[in-house]
Design a protein around this motif. Structure first.
Motif, PDB file in Angstrom:
ATOM      1  N   GLY A  23      42.358  25.458  39.718  1.00 62.65           N
ATOM      2  CA  GLY A  23      43.452  24.516  39.926  1.00 62.65           C
ATOM      3  C   GLY A  23      43.002  23.077  40.092  1.00 62.65           C
ATOM      4  N   LEU A  24      41.693  22.845  40.232  1.00 60.06           N
ATOM      5  CA  LEU A  24      41.164  21.486  40.347  1.00 60.06           C
ATOM      6  C   LEU A  24      40.969  20.867  38.965  1.00 60.06           C
ATOM      7  CD1 LEU A  24      38.437  21.965  43.112  1.00 60.06           C
ATOM      8  CD2 LEU A  24      40.643  20.793  43.373  1.00 60.06           C
ATOM      9  N   GLN A  80      47.365  28.600  29.523  1.00 66.34           N
ATOM     10  CA  GLN A  80      47.635  30.036  29.625  1.00 66.34           C
ATOM     11  C   GLN A  80      48.034  30.508  31.021  1.00 66.34           C
ATOM     12  OE1 GLN A  80      43.937  31.697  28.092  1.00 66.34           O
ATOM     13  NE2 GLN A  80      43.109  32.025  30.136  1.00 66.34           N
ATOM     14  N   MET A  81      48.118  29.585  31.974  1.00 66.89           N
ATOM     15  CA  MET A  81      48.557  29.928  33.320  1.00 66.89           C
ATOM     16  C   MET A  81      49.684  28.997  33.751  1.00 66.89           C
ATOM     17  SD  MET A  81      44.823  30.547  35.106  1.00 66.89           S
ATOM     18  CE  MET A  81      45.524  31.295  36.575  1.00 66.89           C
ATOM     19  N   THR A  82      50.492  29.470  34.693  1.00 63.36           N
ATOM     20  CA  THR A  82      51.581  28.637  35.201  1.00 63.36           C
ATOM     21  C   THR A  82      51.409  28.320  36.682  1.00 63.36           C
ATOM     22  OG1 THR A  82      52.936  30.598  35.631  1.00 63.36           O
ATOM     23  CG2 THR A  82      53.222  29.512  33.505  1.00 63.36           C
ATOM     24  N   GLY A  83      50.283  28.737  37.246  1.00 60.22           N
ATOM     25  CA  GLY A  83      50.035  28.459  38.654  1.00 60.22           C
ATOM     26  C   GLY A  83      48.694  29.000  39.092  1.00 60.22           C
ATOM     27  N   TYR A  84      48.352  28.735  40.348  1.00 59.65           N
ATOM     28  CA  TYR A  84      47.052  29.114  40.894  1.00 59.65           C
ATOM     29  C   TYR A  84      47.257  29.742  42.264  1.00 59.65           C
ATOM     30  CZ  TYR A  84      45.825  25.901  37.196  1.00 59.65           C
ATOM     31  OH  TYR A  84      45.740  25.285  35.985  1.00 59.65           O
ATOM     32  N   MET A 141      53.505  33.334  46.795  1.00 56.95           N
ATOM     33  CA  MET A 141      52.569  32.747  45.837  1.00 56.95           C
ATOM     34  C   MET A 141      52.678  31.227  45.797  1.00 56.95           C
ATOM     35  SD  MET A 141      51.063  35.396  45.284  1.00 56.95           S
ATOM     36  CE  MET A 141      49.749  34.483  44.495  1.00 56.95           C
ATOM     37  N   LYS A 142      53.873  30.692  46.015  1.00 55.20           N
ATOM     38  CA  LYS A 142      54.001  29.231  46.091  1.00 55.20           C
ATOM     39  C   LYS A 142      53.186  28.682  47.261  1.00 55.20           C
ATOM     40  CE  LYS A 142      58.508  28.415  43.935  1.00 55.20           C
ATOM     41  NZ  LYS A 142      59.893  27.904  44.143  1.00 55.20           N
TER      42      LYS A 142
END
Length: 390
Positions: free
Chosen positions: A291-292, A304-308, A264-265
């Motif tokens: 993510g933009l 509410q999210m920690t990544g994309y 995922m990274k």
């Protein structure tokens, strides 16, 4: 710091939770319990199992040790109380919808969701279940569309194709006030980047065929929720309908979870690079990727999210079937195909050349192209897009 600690815990869950290696002779990989039947030492023992199916091994349509490991990992990753796995994402979705609804009920879908889910809700009309779609992600607009007989609010966040974000806390608060069950398909974000149950959502579903499996060799699904919801689902929709995950598929899912944090990274890094390139290309009108910083829901995503991940869409300035077809057919590294979430990069468009009215109804541009950014070198993916768009 909180995100770092959560990610570290998730890695521990993916690598080690529920594997009980001492019990399995020190095997670093859990064995596949391929058997359908589990024998018992006495009639009393088998009677106890039949009277408490969710907690005993009797027949693999119920509980299987290999499947159980995957279920425990997924429940822990989502911070849920319990999980049951199914033979596909759609098997999981249909099971929880059937479990949640009866004749006369209404389902409110928020914005674009997976077309097969909509197809199933259309099918449910023969049993007296209604559904409608509100295409605005605004909490106020969503609340206005709730009916007296609304029993389920169904969400994907990000939404399908347009990749808008839904304010999960706001929707959960509104739903609880009306005694409405909330269900979210969290396949896009994975439990690593979004944990809807911690924001008040009642039920999470996954297509394990996507990022959780990660290798395009698995069909599977999962439902994660409270023990109460999962117990009812197990005794009725899972046992009676029988769309269970097989032990071999469960082993593939366990394998996929081992590498999920690392994959995922990479999906995120590649996704951000590709999205940034597309945003600057003169042939592209718009990039739909949360993510933009230019995305309309970017600030909500930060809350509410920690990544994309690597799934996104973009709209060509030339909004025709011919333009879409020409770009897709020029791709070399990106392969043409449906699905997403695995190591390979894929490209697809909802514009099939004969469905303009449907696209308009669903607020999808005819110039839309969806890409699943895989694990290939990001520079190679960008070169491929550049030559196709050029």
């Amino acid at each position: 710091m909180e995100h770092t600690e959560s990610f570290s815990l998730d890695k521990e869950i993916c690598f080690h939770l529920a594997e009980d290696r001492e019990h399995h002779q020190g095997a670093v990989v859990p064995p596949i319990y391929q058997n359908s039947v589990f024998i018992h030492k006495s009639h009393e023992s088998i009677a106890q199992s039949e009277n408490d199916l969710p907690n005993h091994y009797l027949y693999s349509r119920g509980v299987n040790p290999t499947v159980e490991i995957a279920e425990k990992k997924l429940a822990a990753l989502e911070r849920g109380e319990a999980c049951r796995c199914f033979s596909s994402g759609m098997a999981a979705i249909t099971a929880i919808l059937i479990s949640s609804l009866k004749s006369g009920d209404h389902v409110l879908c928020i914005s674009n969701i997976y077309f097969s889910t909509i197809d199933f809700l259309n099918y449910m009309a023969k049993f007296g279940v209604e559904h409608s779609v509100v295409y605005s992600p605004s909490p106020d607009d969503i609340e206005k569309e709730i009916r007296p007989n609304t029993r389920v609010i169904y969400i994907e966040s990000p939404t399908d194709m347009n990749f808008r974000l839904i304010d999960l806390r706001a929707v959960a608060k509104t739903a609880k006030a009306g005694n409405i069950r909330t269900i979210i398909d969290n396949s896009w974000a994975t439990p690593l980047f979004q944990k809807p149950l911690t924001m008040g959502i009642d039920v999470v579903v996954h297509s394990a065929s996507k990022y959780l499996g990660g290798h395009s060799d698995l069909l599977g699904g999962a439902v994660i929720a409270s023990k109460e919801i999962i117990t009812e689902l197990f005794s009725k929709e899972l046992i009676m309908m029988g769309a269970v995950l097989g032990p071999h598929e469960a082993s593939l899912l366990i394998r996929g979870l081992r590498t999920l944090p690392v994959r995922m990274k990479e999906h995120q890094q590649n996704g951000l690079k590709v999205a940034s390139f597309l945003e600057s290309h003169p042939a592209v009108e718009k990039v739909n990727y949360p993510g933009l910083a230019s995305h309309p829901d970017y600030q909500l995503g930060c809350k509410q999210m920690t990544g994309y991940t690597g799934l996104m869409s973009f709209q060509l300035k030339q909004e025709t079937y011919e333009a879409v077809r020409n770009v897709i057919n020029k791709m070399k590294v990106f392969k043409i195909g449906v699905s997403w979430g695995s190591f390979e990069s894929l490209i697809w468009s909802p514009n099939l050349g004969n469905n303009a009215n449907q696209l308009k109804k669903e607020h999808v541009s005819p110039g839309s192209i969806r890409i699943a950014v895989g694990l290939e070198d990001a520079a190679a993916l960008i070169r491929d897009l550049e030559q196709a768009l050029g």
